[in-house]
Design an enzyme around this catalytic site. Structure first.
Site, mmCIF file in Angstrom:
data_model
loop_
_atom_site.group_PDB
_atom_site.id
_atom_site.type_symbol
_atom_site.label_atom_id
_atom_site.label_comp_id
_atom_site.label_asym_id
_atom_site.label_seq_id
_atom_site.Cartn_x
_atom_site.Cartn_y
_atom_site.Cartn_z
ATOM 1 N N GLY A 25 29.755 51.465 52.954
ATOM 2 C CA GLY A 25 28.422 52.055 53.037
ATOM 3 C C GLY A 25 27.376 50.940 53.065
ATOM 4 N N TYR A 138 46.907 56.769 52.401
ATOM 5 C CA TYR A 138 45.707 57.532 52.054
ATOM 6 C C TYR A 138 46.095 58.902 51.498
ATOM 7 C CZ TYR A 138 41.072 59.679 52.724
ATOM 8 O OH TYR A 138 39.875 60.316 52.544
ATOM 9 N N LYS A 142 45.471 60.032 47.682
ATOM 10 C CA LYS A 142 44.630 61.198 47.414
ATOM 11 C C LYS A 142 45.406 62.286 46.663
ATOM 12 C CE LYS A 142 40.457 60.537 48.954
ATOM 13 N NZ LYS A 142 39.318 60.585 48.011
#
Ligand code: UDP
Length: 317
Positions: A25, A138, A142
Site C-alpha cells: 500500500g 496463500y 488464509k
C-alpha cells in the site's frame, strides 16, 4: 481495501487508526481519503508485536486486513505469505483477547482452491493442488488464519467474524501484483495490448469495493455471524476473455487482446482456478448484503479513474 474501509468508517463518525507497513500500500492511498487528517497512521508490520499492540491500544474493533496481496507476490514469496497470515493473525487475536476487542478477519475465495462447484457455499470443501506449488501458500495461510480466529472465538469467546472476499476491485488498486482489472484498464487506456493469461475461458465475479466495505462493518457488528465465515462478492460471472473485450469496448481503445501462457506470467507449474462464483445467501440473510454495482459500471468508473490519473488529475487506479 484499507483506505476505502477507513473512508467509510470516518464517514460513519468513527475514529480510525491504521497499521500498515506500506510494503504494497502507499501513503497516497490514505491521503486520498477525505478527512484523512484525523486518521492515525502507525507505520509498521503486524508481525512486530510492540507496534501492533500500540496500534490496537484503545480500539474496540479491529479489521484485520494485513496480508500478501496478488498472485504475483504470493508465488514470489510464499514464506512471507504464510508467516504474515499465521503469525500475524495469532498476534492480532491475542491482542484482541487482552483488550476485549471484536475482530473482523478478511479471508479469501482462494480458500476453496480448485473446487469447481458453482456457486461456492461457505461449507464447500477446499480442493488444493500440491503444496509444492507456491500458489497454494496463500490459500493455506488464509485457512490457518480462519482456524486461529475461530479457535479464539470457540475457546476464549473473542467476538470474531471471517469475511471471505471474492475478487474485489476499485480505485487505488494496483495491477502491480497481478490483479486483472487494473491491469486491463491501464493497458487499454495506454493503448497497449491486453494480456489474457491462458485461453481466457476462466471465470471470475468482480465486486465493487464500495459494495464490500459496508458489509465488513455490518458483519463485525452482527451477533449471528460470530465465529463464522461469510462469503462477500458479486455473482455476475464473466470469462477473462470477455472481460478484456468489455474493457476494450468501454475505452474505445485500439488495443489488441493477446494471450500469454501462465508459465510466462507466473512461472513453471502454475495452477489456475477455472471458475469462481460465490453463494452469497448467508451474507444476504445476515446483513442484507447486495452487490449493487454492475460490471459495466465498475469498468466505466475504473476507466474514468485511469484517465484522470494519466492526465495527472486524480491518482486512482
Ligand atoms: N489475468 C489475466 N491477465 C492479467 C492478470 C490476470 O488474464 O494481466 C487472469 C488470471 O489468470 C485470473 C484472472 O485474470 O484467471 C483473475 O486474476 P486476478 O489475479 O485478478 O485474481 P485471482 O486469480 O486471484 O482470482
Amino acid at each position: 481495501m484499507g483506505s476505502h474501509l477507513s473512508e467509510y468508517l470516518l464517514s460513519q463518525g468513527h475514529e480510525v487508526t491504521v497499521l500498515d507497513d506500506l510494503s504494497t500500500g502507499t501513503r497516497e492511498n490514505l491521503t486520498a481519503v477525505p478527512g484523512h487528517g484525523s486518521v492515525g497512521l502507525v507505520e509498521g508490520s503486524v508481525l512486530d508485536e510492540a507496534t501492533l499492540a500500540r496500534a490496537m491500544d484503545g480500539m474496540d474493533t479491529v479489521f484485520h486486513l494485513a496480508s500478501a496481496v496478488g498472485v504475483k507476490l504470493v508465488v514470489a514469496d510464499p514464506l512471507r505469505t504464510i508467516e504474515t497470515s499465521v503469525r500475524g493473525t495469532r498476534l492480532v487475536m491475542e491482542k484482541a483477547l487482552e483488550r476485549g476487542a471484536r475482530v473482523l478477519v478478511t479471508s479469501t475465495s482462494e480458500i476453496y482452491g480448485k473446487n469447481g462447484a458453482v456457486p461456492l457455499g461457505e461449507e464447500a470443501d477446499r480442493v488444493l493442488g500440491s503444496p509444492l506449488r507456491s500458489r497454494w501458500s496463500y490459500s493455506e495461510g488464509k485457512a490457518m488464519e480462519e482456524l486461529i480466529a475461530r479457535t479464539y472465538w470457540a475457546e476464549h469467546g473473542v467476538p470474531v467474524t471471517i469475511a471471505r472476499l471474492f475478487n474485489t476491485v476499485g480505485p487505488r488498486q494496483t495491477g502491480r501484483y497481478g490483479m486483472v482489472l487494473p491491469r486491463f484498464v491501464a493497458q487499454a487506456v495506454a493503448g497497449e495490448a491486453l494480456t489474457v493469461y491462458g485461453d481466457g475461458s476462466q471465470t471470475r465475479c468482480f465486486c465493487w469495493v464500495g459494495d464490500v466495505v459496508p458489509a465488513l462493518v455490518g458483519l463485525v457488528g452482527c451477533e449471528g455471524a460470530r465465529g463464522d465465515a461469510v462469503n462477500l462478492g458479486s455473482t455476475d460471472e464473466v470469462t477473462v476473455a470477455e472481460l478484456a473485450a468489455r474493457v476494450v469496448q468501454a475505452t474505445g481503445s485500439s488495443s489488441e487482446v493477446v494471450h500469454m501462457p501462465y508459465e510466462e506470467a507466473y512461472g513453471e507449474g502454475f495452477e489456475e482456478i477455472p471458475r469462481r462464483v460465490p453463494d452469497i445467501t448467508r451474507a444476504r440473510e445476515l446483513i442484507g448484503f447486495e452487490p449493487r454495482t454492475s460490471l459495466d459500471e465498475i469498468i466505466a468508473r475504473l476507466v474514468d479513474g485511469a484517465r484522470g490519473s494519466r492526465s495527472g488529475k486524480a491518482p486512482t487506479v
